[in-house]
Design an enzyme around this catalytic site. Sequence first.
Site, PDB file in Angstrom:
ATOM      1  N   ASP A  56       0.856  -1.190   0.000  1.00 47.69           N
ATOM      2  CA  ASP A  56       0.000   0.000   0.000  1.00 47.69           C
ATOM      3  C   ASP A  56       0.892   1.240   0.000  1.00 47.69           C
ATOM      4  O   ASP A  56       2.081   1.155  -0.242  1.00 47.69           O
ATOM      5  CB  ASP A  56      -0.943  -0.019   1.212  1.00 47.69           C
ATOM      6  CG  ASP A  56      -0.183  -0.188   2.523  1.00 47.69           C
ATOM      7  OD1 ASP A  56       1.068  -0.100   2.521  1.00 47.69           O
ATOM      8  OD2 ASP A  56      -0.839  -0.401   3.556  1.00 47.69           O
ATOM      9  N   ASP A  57       0.308   2.388   0.275  1.00 48.84           N
ATOM     10  CA  ASP A  57       1.092   3.619   0.186  1.00 48.84           C
ATOM     11  C   ASP A  57       1.734   3.987   1.516  1.00 48.84           C
ATOM     12  O   ASP A  57       1.578   5.091   2.023  1.00 48.84           O
ATOM     13  CB  ASP A  57       0.196   4.755  -0.331  1.00 48.84           C
ATOM     14  CG  ASP A  57      -0.176   4.497  -1.780  1.00 48.84           C
ATOM     15  OD1 ASP A  57       0.700   4.021  -2.516  1.00 48.84           O
ATOM     16  OD2 ASP A  57      -1.333   4.746  -2.148  1.00 48.84           O
TER      17      ASP A  57
END
Length: 724
Positions: free
Chosen positions: A594-595
């Site tokens: 994910d980020d």
Amino acid sequence: MAQISQINNCSYSSVLVVSPSRRPTAPFKAPPSPLLCLARWSHSAPRCGYSLGGGMETRAAASSPRRSLVTSGHLRHVESMAQLPSGAGKISHLNAVILGEALASEENDLVFPSPEFSAQALVSSPEQYQQMYRRSIEEPADFWSDIASQFFWKEKWHPEVYAENIDVRKGTVKIEWFKGATTNICYNALDRNVEAGNGGKIAIYWEGNEPGQDGQLTYAELLDKVCQLSNYLKHVGVGKGDAVVIYLPMLMELPIAMLACARIGAVHSVVFAGFSAESLAQRILDCKPKVVITCNAVRRGPKTIHLKEIVDSALTDCAKDGVSVGLCLTYENQSAMEREATKWQEGRDVWWQDVVPKFSTKCLVEWVDAEDPLFLLYTSGSTGKPKGVLHTTGGYMVYTATTFKYAFDYKPSDIYWCTADCGWITGHSYVTYGPLLNGATIVVFEGYVTRYSRKSLRVLGSVGEPINPSAWRWFFNVVGDSRCPISDTWWQTETGGFMIAPLPGAWPQKPGSATFPFFGVLPVIVDEKGNEIEGECSGYLCIKKSWPGAFRTLYGDHERFETTYFKPFPGYYFTGDGCSRDQDGYYWLTGRVDDVINVSGHRIGTAEVESALVSHPQCAEAAVVGVEHEVKGQGIYAFVTLVEGVPYSEELRKNLILAVRNQIGAFAAPDKIHWAPGLPKTRSGKIMRRILRKIASRQLDELGDTSTLADPSVVDQLIALSDR
Ligand code: WTA
């Protein structure tokens, strides 16, 4: 500094490093990120090594680069260990090394504990692990209640050991362990050890960041100090369930404050003292504490950081947003700043030293339900708003204590060293609670490892990010003198404790792999559609069952808790990490999918950095990606689009970085600002970060398909501006 030589005489036996992915240049200075180390009296293993050819046959020592002391006992040991803990049969194809052998750089080694190490280990063979692991999965209630019974409970759990629903399709996600039981984690960590006759044992050796700032506390002394603060907090009206924000550097007062809250049932939320006023304010606004505990200042190298002024500014902002905190308890950190020089708000600010020592060193314990909250710890996610990870009391207590004991093969005579900051989860679970619950002696300091004798080191550990095999070998050869197993522990703020980690005496290790799951942990790897994949594979790491140390919710936002962790792959807890499993069943963590990026073990959301950048009036848009970084593991790389007509300048670059420092903290400052007249976006306006990652890491021949971009020419423009 006297303390260091004293510490040196302690003779450690194991080390756990946070964020170990890059090998520091010698001499080894502990990285700015935390370092844990478990120490025990010397235990020397004989030098012996094996090379296993096909089918476990031993090649002649002469044909191996290792000169080995091969005895039939050692051979039997390798044979017995070669039965894989995963149940995948025998290891058949790799070289093997017994501890005591230096690892050559590029060899594909399996590293075996020495027979002597295994013989004394709490779990000494793959079979023993398998037996215990199987029971922990098949009969979790019995397995964990047996372990939990070693702690003090005022009342036992009833009617069930645990209750869970982690499948969003079946309703609200719920995780409960030992509900109905009453206990207190501070009582179990301190009083229980004192009552067992260990009051005189050193609980903490402390070597602070600042010269002259060192000391030690026995269990009895620590208990006294905790009780005084507990009594003070009660006196000012802090009670069960009230939040207390702790914004302190690594002074002894930090774990004291955590334990004092726990003793009276208050919920602590430690904010790492490198966070800026804005980040602190954001957290205060979310959990609305009755009290903030801080100190006036701290020295970092030649700089004095005025922590109290950061708190002042945060509290002023919070008051504007309708949350006022009535009390700021301030420790006078004399080695950094005199109290006279400290800015003061009468009526709100109180000196710790003026009030706390006046209170009694005896304080009754508040018995709380196992499912009452113990602490909140804010952590980064994929949006700009940090998540208040909530841990409760009973399950967290049992889980951190048990993981500590087994991952470090802890023995009561051990001395355990940890430089993790209590501002992060490692400092909660493996500086404060895990070790103290085991009655361990902890050393907290930063220093040059190679300057000291490491003869007594027994186990090394690492946490925080994937450790690459060459860093692993360096850690093994240099820090551990090729003698100590490495516990590469994979876990998260959310998991409370180690999840996938080697049990050092039980099986051979592969440099770079976190190996096998801890008791009670059922990891699965799923594909994009959420189907479980068996055997050798790569995919997304999920967990299929609850475990006692799991977080229970995100504070005030159970919906986000479900959406982030349980909805991506219904039926599972989704970790956010990519992972592969090899043919022997070893798990290899490959990093976030994910980020979220991981800078020196500090978890930072790209969205947080972006929102800090765009808060600058001249910044129109920003996209942040992680890039490989020599020292920090990952660095922060920001693409920035300026407001129309504003020219890009060196001064503006500095100001943009400053905006991030001010809003998050210095540790989140971007390493590179890349001027971007435009960003690569799909026709629906979504930024294609995949392309930005490739540009940032200069992998220009791997850009992939750019034809779906609204304006593919943006990519060439960005490449042309790479070196500005
Ligand atoms: C990463 C830190 C590979 C992972 C305890 C995880 C690791 C995130 C390891 C959690 C490891 C942690 N090998 N990656 N041994 N340990 N990570 O919440 O991406 O600060 O999701 O907790 O660190 O970071 P957090």
